[in-house]
Design a protein around this motif. Sequence first.
Motif, PDB file in Angstrom:
ATOM      1  N   LEU A  60       0.836  -1.200   0.000  1.00 56.07           N
ATOM      2  CA  LEU A  60       0.000   0.000   0.000  1.00 56.07           C
ATOM      3  C   LEU A  60       0.874   1.256   0.000  1.00 56.07           C
ATOM      4  CD1 LEU A  60      -3.153  -0.514   0.597  1.00 56.07           C
ATOM      5  CD2 LEU A  60      -2.748   1.033   2.482  1.00 56.07           C
ATOM      6  N   ALA A  63       2.527   1.819  -3.326  1.00 51.54           N
ATOM      7  CA  ALA A  63       1.619   2.366  -4.343  1.00 51.54           C
ATOM      8  C   ALA A  63       1.398   3.858  -4.104  1.00 51.54           C
ATOM      9  CB  ALA A  63       0.289   1.615  -4.317  1.00 51.54           C
ATOM     10  N   TYR A  64       1.207   4.213  -2.840  1.00 53.11           N
ATOM     11  CA  TYR A  64       0.969   5.616  -2.481  1.00 53.11           C
ATOM     12  C   TYR A  64       2.188   6.478  -2.810  1.00 53.11           C
ATOM     13  CZ  TYR A  64       0.003   9.708   0.417  1.00 53.11           C
ATOM     14  OH  TYR A  64      -0.191  10.987   0.861  1.00 53.11           O
ATOM     15  N   ALA A  67       3.092   6.973  -6.535  1.00 53.58           N
ATOM     16  CA  ALA A  67       2.152   7.816  -7.284  1.00 53.58           C
ATOM     17  C   ALA A  67       2.261   9.284  -6.875  1.00 53.58           C
ATOM     18  CB  ALA A  67       0.727   7.313  -7.063  1.00 53.58           C
ATOM     19  N   HIS A  68       2.827   9.534  -5.698  1.00 51.45           N
ATOM     20  CA  HIS A  68       2.855  10.896  -5.143  1.00 51.45           C
ATOM     21  C   HIS A  68       3.959  11.716  -5.809  1.00 51.45           C
ATOM     22  CE1 HIS A  68       2.608  14.046  -2.103  1.00 51.45           C
ATOM     23  NE2 HIS A  68       1.552  13.446  -1.607  1.00 51.45           N
ATOM     24  N   PHE A  78      -4.723  14.798  11.431  1.00 54.05           N
ATOM     25  CA  PHE A  78      -5.555  13.643  11.824  1.00 54.05           C
ATOM     26  C   PHE A  78      -4.708  12.479  12.305  1.00 54.05           C
ATOM     27  CE2 PHE A  78      -6.248  10.807   7.831  1.00 54.05           C
ATOM     28  CZ  PHE A  78      -5.041  11.173   7.253  1.00 54.05           C
ATOM     29  N   ARG A 116       6.991  13.260   7.996  1.00 57.45           N
ATOM     30  CA  ARG A 116       6.173  12.645   9.051  1.00 57.45           C
ATOM     31  C   ARG A 116       6.872  12.653  10.415  1.00 57.45           C
ATOM     32  NH1 ARG A 116       3.177  13.486   5.902  1.00 57.45           N
ATOM     33  NH2 ARG A 116       1.427  12.363   4.994  1.00 57.45           N
TER      34      ARG A 116
ATOM     35  N   ASP B  24      -7.299  14.919   4.098  1.00 57.42           N
ATOM     36  CA  ASP B  24      -6.877  13.901   5.068  1.00 57.42           C
ATOM     37  C   ASP B  24      -7.842  12.730   4.983  1.00 57.42           C
ATOM     38  OD1 ASP B  24      -4.807  15.507   5.848  1.00 57.42           O
ATOM     39  OD2 ASP B  24      -5.752  16.197   7.701  1.00 57.42           O
ATOM     40  N   VAL B  25      -7.361  11.610   4.471  1.00 59.92           N
ATOM     41  CA  VAL B  25      -8.238  10.479   4.137  1.00 59.92           C
ATOM     42  C   VAL B  25      -7.944   9.280   5.039  1.00 59.92           C
ATOM     43  CG1 VAL B  25      -8.957   8.876   2.327  1.00 59.92           C
ATOM     44  CG2 VAL B  25      -8.272  11.225   1.731  1.00 59.92           C
ATOM     45  N   ALA B  41      -4.847   3.599  -2.703  1.00 54.45           N
ATOM     46  CA  ALA B  41      -3.648   4.282  -2.198  1.00 54.45           C
ATOM     47  C   ALA B  41      -2.900   4.952  -3.351  1.00 54.45           C
ATOM     48  CB  ALA B  41      -2.734   3.297  -1.471  1.00 54.45           C
ATOM     49  N   GLU B  42      -2.812   4.242  -4.466  1.00 52.50           N
ATOM     50  CA  GLU B  42      -2.158   4.799  -5.648  1.00 52.50           C
ATOM     51  C   GLU B  42      -2.887   6.061  -6.127  1.00 52.50           C
ATOM     52  OE1 GLU B  42      -0.335   2.334  -9.105  1.00 52.50           O
ATOM     53  OE2 GLU B  42      -2.408   2.724  -9.660  1.00 52.50           O
ATOM     54  N   GLY B  45      -2.306   8.919  -3.703  1.00 50.82           N
ATOM     55  CA  GLY B  45      -0.966   9.464  -3.882  1.00 50.82           C
ATOM     56  C   GLY B  45      -0.922  10.402  -5.086  1.00 50.82           C
ATOM     57  N   GLU B  46      -1.539   9.960  -6.170  1.00 50.68           N
ATOM     58  CA  GLU B  46      -1.582  10.775  -7.394  1.00 50.68           C
ATOM     59  C   GLU B  46      -2.267  12.109  -7.160  1.00 50.68           C
ATOM     60  OE1 GLU B  46      -1.593   7.449 -10.865  1.00 50.68           O
ATOM     61  OE2 GLU B  46      -3.465   8.551 -10.538  1.00 50.68           O
ATOM     62  N   GLY B  48      -2.427  13.660  -4.372  1.00 45.78           N
ATOM     63  CA  GLY B  48      -1.766  14.447  -3.324  1.00 45.78           C
ATOM     64  C   GLY B  48      -2.552  14.512  -2.028  1.00 45.78           C
ATOM     65  N   ALA B  49      -3.401  13.494  -1.775  1.00 46.20           N
ATOM     66  CA  ALA B  49      -4.125  13.430  -0.495  1.00 46.20           C
ATOM     67  C   ALA B  49      -3.253  12.759   0.554  1.00 46.20           C
ATOM     68  CB  ALA B  49      -5.425  12.652  -0.684  1.00 46.20           C
ATOM     69  N   ASN B  50      -3.572  12.972   1.834  1.00 39.22           N
ATOM     70  CA  ASN B  50      -2.896  12.269   2.923  1.00 39.22           C
ATOM     71  C   ASN B  50      -3.671  11.011   3.271  1.00 39.22           C
ATOM     72  OD1 ASN B  50      -0.852  14.277   3.344  1.00 39.22           O
ATOM     73  ND2 ASN B  50      -2.460  15.561   4.219  1.00 39.22           N
ATOM     74  N   LEU B  51      -2.950   9.988   3.683  1.00 37.55           N
ATOM     75  CA  LEU B  51      -3.554   8.662   3.828  1.00 37.55           C
ATOM     76  C   LEU B  51      -3.210   8.047   5.177  1.00 37.55           C
ATOM     77  CD1 LEU B  51      -4.680   5.899   2.851  1.00 37.55           C
ATOM     78  CD2 LEU B  51      -2.521   5.549   1.660  1.00 37.55           C
TER      79      LEU B  51
END
Lengths: 365, 365
Positions: A60, A63-64, A67-68, A78, A116, B24-25, B41-42, B45-46, B48-51
């Motif tokens: 995961l 992948a994140y 792609a970022h 959060f 982070r 923020d996800v 997740a990919e 990331g693309e 630009g959200a936080n996970l």
Amino acid sequence: MDERVREHAAVLVDWSAQIEAGDDVVLSIGPDAHDLAVAVAEALGERGANLLSTYASGELTRAYLRAHDGDFGEDPAFERKLYEEADVVLSLGGGRNTSAMADVPSETRQAYRKARSATREARYDTRWVSTVHPTRSLAQQAGMAYEEYQDFAYDAILRDWESLAEEMAKMKDVLDAGSEVRLVKDGTDLTMSIEGRTAVNSAASVRYDSHNLPSGEVFTAPHAPEGTVIFDVPMTINGEAVRDVRLEFEDGEVVTHEAEQGEDAITEILETDDGARRLGELGIGMNRGIDRFTDSILFDEKMGDTVHLAVGRAYDACLPEGETGNESAVHVDMITDMSEESRLEVDGEVIQRNGRFRWEDGFEG
Amino acid sequence: MDERVREHAAVLVDWSAQIEAGDDVVLSIGPDAHDLAVAVAEALGERGANLLSTYASGELTRAYLRAHDGDFGEDPAFERKLYEEADVVLSLGGGRNTSAMADVPSETRQAYRKARSATREARYDTRWVSTVHPTRSLAQQAGMAYEEYQDFAYDAILRDWESLAEEMAKMKDVLDAGSEVRLVKDGTDLTMSIEGRTAVNSAASVRYDSHNLPSGEVFTAPHAPEGTVIFDVPMTINGEAVRDVRLEFEDGEVVTHEAEQGEDAITEILETDDGARRLGELGIGMNRGIDRFTDSILFDEKMGDTVHLAVGRAYDACLPEGETGNESAVHVDMITDMSEESRLEVDGEVIQRNGRFRWEDGFEG
């Protein structure tokens, strides 16, 4: 369920994290650590703790991150607040592929790690404990059959921790009273100061400021290293095989580094930030329940007759109240075998020679 | 990876949750939803959200709840704050056994549900979306082969949502203008008020206050039901098979309930709290991409030619600004087949008869 899974959960919850009713517990679960997670959830329910489960998957994250665009901004509130409010973080490692993140560009990994840092600090401010569920992927990395690896892991984890803690207290006393440590073996002659530092009797319990299960090491935060050290225990760092790393220190910083294999991985770590070129830890392995190297830092660094050093972040527990030690976004351990033709000295006195401690039978001062 | 998994992730992230950079996800992941989680997740990331990933396992929850003494105290702050700070919660269902929680005592389940109400409200205050990854366990529940079920699920999920939204707007207009709804079929004659309520065009996007993927229903928050209704679509509720539920309403509350099968599950729900005996939702299924019942509420309630009612909590989106509707710790949907010998009336005018809407070919007013 293998009864040892429940025993592992009980050691983790009661001995390691000292869970009590009402504790807010974040349980971080690797994709193949499900069975241990179920046993830990059961134990947490019995103790009346609160439980929130997070999912820690290398696939995961890969992948994140891939792609970022790499511009991660600040720690999102959060996630940071979750850890700020938590009492305990129990991390159950156990993926399906120890190389799951191998193709994430190093700049991306470093940028994410740096972005982070406040979240990471908040995690470290909890009663955190890291352990692993013995998975097929870890067995493969160790070059062992699955059931053989399970036996190995539970032998290391399901120990008489109180009695090991008593033995390790002897080493802590020596380090707390000492000023300078010297490591000598073929290709290695390194001195470092431990003046004013406090050693941690790492007995796999937050009671001892010890955050790994298994543990079984005594560690401190050295500074001002001078000389050369060879880490001859094979490791995998960020998914890359690393062998025979040689670091040369001058004025407390790494000035030269090389490795027979995986030198790039070391370069990447050392370039993370300024603190990554300084020492964060000196650890002395004392868990003789761990009888072989399995290419997993959690186990390898605790093995009896080994010493490890980490570049990067120092643990606050080793420092005088209010003082901050070496700061860095990384903390990477590297191990050297001390079983033969070697000695560990504190203030000129030999404490360990050829794998025997001063207080053990067969020690030759 | 099946390309449809990535398409599913893209619909979820872009159409359903309207993710933007910096969101923020919280990503809630079922144990067998790993592949979809990687694709999401990919996509995050693309964008630009936080996970932050959480692990939603029925087996874990079962172990925790069965071991707990049932005295859960208040919502723990660490979990509540996570959701209070989050912008989006994406829930990816997908376990290994839809009956994983079957042996958790109902009192424990209810007590836990009640104790976590502030956390639940905080989740509902985000741009939350629930979907499922088609798993073998869901295929089994549907009585379908795995690949057959994948085709079914993706047919329902990968639709032209903009065009369905336009069609559903017609039904919303009728309900928004109306005061009273009446359902009539064999064994059913139920009236309820929708005066002052706003229907939601549930087009699987937070843009429409619609939080399920797939969706394809128009729903509102009815009150003051009078009469009798039979839910003849088989369902599994809290792990129990339920068939032919009959509810009788007087003065807006359930006064009699019975079922051919699973009556205990219904009793348990109705006894959760006062609001559990009142209606929280009237929904009209309009997704003709769903061509059969699969014993999964997420799909079944959206199927064309069905109507469903929920006891319990009403969604704020249907209520006048500032007004709170029916409150309850539960929201349980039950479905009735409207394809034959049936009619749906609004203020005495027939809107749907024998499965045809007023604006469709073949409608006989």
